[in-house]
Scaffold this motif. Structure first.
Motif, short mmCIF file in Angstrom:
data_model
loop_
_atom_site.label_atom_id
_atom_site.label_comp_id
_atom_site.label_asym_id
_atom_site.label_seq_id
_atom_site.Cartn_x
_atom_site.Cartn_y
_atom_site.Cartn_z
N LEU A 1 9.04 -10.24 11.71
CA LEU A 1 7.87 -9.32 11.44
C LEU A 1 6.62 -10.07 11.00
CD1 LEU A 1 9.42 -6.12 9.73
CD2 LEU A 1 8.51 -6.46 12.22
N GLY A 2 6.73 -11.02 9.98
CA GLY A 2 5.62 -11.77 9.63
C GLY A 2 5.16 -12.75 10.68
N GLU A 3 6.01 -12.86 11.88
CA GLU A 3 5.19 -13.63 13.05
C GLU A 3 4.32 -12.73 13.76
OE1 GLU A 3 8.62 -15.42 14.89
OE2 GLU A 3 9.25 -16.66 13.24
N GLN A 4 4.66 -11.32 13.64
CA GLN A 4 4.00 -10.30 14.56
C GLN A 4 2.83 -9.77 13.92
OE1 GLN A 4 6.41 -7.56 16.68
NE2 GLN A 4 8.32 -8.46 15.71
N LEU A 5 2.94 -9.66 12.74
CA LEU A 5 2.12 -8.52 11.92
C LEU A 5 1.36 -9.55 10.51
CD1 LEU A 5 4.39 -5.50 11.81
CD2 LEU A 5 2.40 -5.95 13.12
N VAL B 1 2.40 -8.65 6.73
CA VAL B 1 3.78 -8.80 6.35
C VAL B 1 4.06 -10.16 5.16
CG1 VAL B 1 6.34 -9.09 6.71
CG2 VAL B 1 5.00 -7.41 8.17
N VAL B 2 4.23 -9.98 4.19
CA VAL B 2 4.35 -11.23 3.17
C VAL B 2 5.99 -11.45 3.47
CG1 VAL B 2 4.50 -12.23 1.03
CG2 VAL B 2 2.74 -10.48 1.71
N LEU C 1 -1.50 0.26 8.31
CA LEU C 1 -0.36 -0.97 8.33
C LEU C 1 0.75 -0.37 8.86
CD1 LEU C 1 -0.90 -2.83 4.81
CD2 LEU C 1 -2.33 -3.05 7.25
N LEU C 2 0.97 0.93 8.45
CA LEU C 2 2.59 1.58 8.85
C LEU C 2 2.49 2.03 10.30
CD1 LEU C 2 3.11 3.49 5.57
CD2 LEU C 2 4.39 1.49 6.30
N THR C 3 1.16 2.22 10.87
CA THR C 3 0.95 2.62 12.13
C THR C 3 1.45 1.46 13.03
OG1 THR C 3 -0.60 4.40 11.78
CG2 THR C 3 -0.61 3.40 13.93
N ALA C 4 0.84 0.23 12.89
CA ALA C 4 1.21 -0.89 13.16
C ALA C 4 2.67 -1.33 13.31
CB ALA C 4 0.25 -2.11 12.77
N LEU C 5 3.29 -1.29 11.98
CA LEU C 5 4.62 -1.68 11.70
C LEU C 5 5.47 -0.66 12.95
CD1 LEU C 5 6.96 -2.79 10.26
CD2 LEU C 5 6.64 -1.15 8.56
N HIS C 6 5.11 0.81 12.76
CA HIS C 6 6.03 1.65 13.45
C HIS C 6 5.95 1.59 14.92
CE1 HIS C 6 5.86 4.65 9.63
NE2 HIS C 6 6.62 3.38 9.39
N SER C 7 4.81 0.69 15.60
CA SER C 7 4.52 0.50 16.89
C SER C 7 5.11 -0.79 17.31
CB SER C 7 3.20 0.65 17.11
OG SER C 7 2.52 2.01 16.74
N CYS C 8 5.70 -1.56 16.32
CA CYS C 8 6.04 -3.00 16.71
C CYS C 8 7.37 -3.08 17.60
CB CYS C 8 5.68 -3.75 15.59
SG CYS C 8 7.13 -3.72 14.42
N VAL D 1 11.94 4.05 14.31
CA VAL D 1 10.97 2.92 14.41
C VAL D 1 11.41 1.95 13.04
CG1 VAL D 1 9.12 4.51 15.37
CG2 VAL D 1 9.28 4.16 12.58
N VAL D 2 10.62 0.83 13.33
CA VAL D 2 10.85 0.02 11.99
C VAL D 2 9.92 0.38 11.04
CG1 VAL D 2 10.51 -2.61 11.43
CG2 VAL D 2 10.90 -1.82 13.66
N THR D 3 10.90 0.57 9.86
CA THR D 3 10.12 0.92 8.78
C THR D 3 10.10 0.20 7.47
OG1 THR D 3 12.03 2.19 7.89
CG2 THR D 3 10.71 3.34 9.02
#
Length: 277
Positions: free
Chosen positions: A69-73, A76-77, A121-128, A192-194
């Motif tokens: 996820l850190g490579e996409q967003l 993300v730490v 941030l959560l919208t982006a995470l849930h959409s990835c 989705v990814v949570t």
């Protein structure tokens, strides 16, 4: 955690850090509740997990997912990789180490208001796109079987005070388990990814924007798993959080343990959670 972990000598920790190419004195950071943390040179932040409460296979899945996820967003730490490519390194037969870059900024605490920008941030995470390593987050409470047995027969507890308060609330806990089952049937089928725990304590406000830390609960689940913590409506996930805490704290307080500040906090949280069900 405020207490140092039992059974983790300094040389085991340093040997684990060396596998990441990190040398220098680790400085203990008594923050959070569950894992143990050190910083090194104010550049690295370590997280040491107790494998008696956090299975190694699940931890590795979560850290691999966070790394992807850190490579996409950018928010993300993610964990860094050891020299052999692993995101999780065994320190001994009880403890495992992950390492993260230190992030400069301000964070809150659990129960504080979550910054408004976390919704984005959560919208982006849930959409990835879900990484291949992403686990499916459990719907049921992991410790439910143990909790159910304790409701029928509490047995002996190392903490007699914890046993007393648990026994006084057994019928309430039974009712809440039945309610949890009913609410689970109303969950959406969307997965989705949570993150799992996007509360204020896991959000760092940095000069470059908000960052999300502590990804060991990442998993595929309905969006409500995250959204209830930022003001959304999910009776199921808010109740599941409380019941899961009760199950986890009961296991800790039944087992032999040191009389310490962490034990005092566990008893406090256990008692308050039961009273507020």
């Amino acid at each position: 955690m405020e207490d140092l972990p039992a059974g983790l000598p300094d040389h085991d920790l340093r040997a684990g850090l060396a596998r990441f190419g990190i040398t220098g004195p680790p400085v203990y950071a008594p923050v959070g509740f569950g894992d143990y943390h050190w910083t090194v040179h104010d550049r690295w932040f370590t997280s040491v997990s107790d494998l008696t409460t956090k299975p190694l296979a699940g931890l590795r899945q979560a850290m691999e997912t966070a790394a992807s996820l850190g490579e996409q967003l950018p928010f993300v730490v993610a964990p860094v990789r050891a020299e052999d490519g692993d995101t999780v390194v065994l320190l001994n037969d009880r403890y495992a180490l992950s390492v993260f870059p230190c992030v400069t900024g301000e964070s809150g605490s659990f129960g504080d208001q979550v910054p408004a920008g976390v919704a984005e941030l959560l919208t982006a995470l849930h959409s990835c796109a879900p990484p291949a390593s992403c686990p499916v987050a459990a719907i049921d409470v992991p410790g439910r079987d143990v909790l159910a047995r304790l409701l029928d027969e509490p047995g002996e507890w190392f903490s007699s005070q914890a046993r007393e308060v648990f026994v006084a609330h057994t019928e309430v806990v039974r009712d809440k388990l039945a309610e949890l089952d009913q609410l689970a049937g109303q969950l959406t089928d969307e997965l989705v990814v949570t993150h799992g725990e996007p509360h204020a304590g896991n959000v760092i406000n940095t000069p470059a924007g908000l960052r999300l830390v502590d990804w060991d609960t990442v998993g595929l689940a309905p969006p409500e798993r995250d959204l209830w913590l930022i003001g959304g409506d999910s009776a199921f996930y808010s109740l599941r959080w409380a019941v899961n805490d009760i199950a986890d704290f009961a296991v800790s307080l039944r087992a032999p343990h040191e009389q310490s500040r962490d034990a005092e906090l566990t008893l406090h949280y256990f008692t308050e959670t039961l009273k507020n069900l």
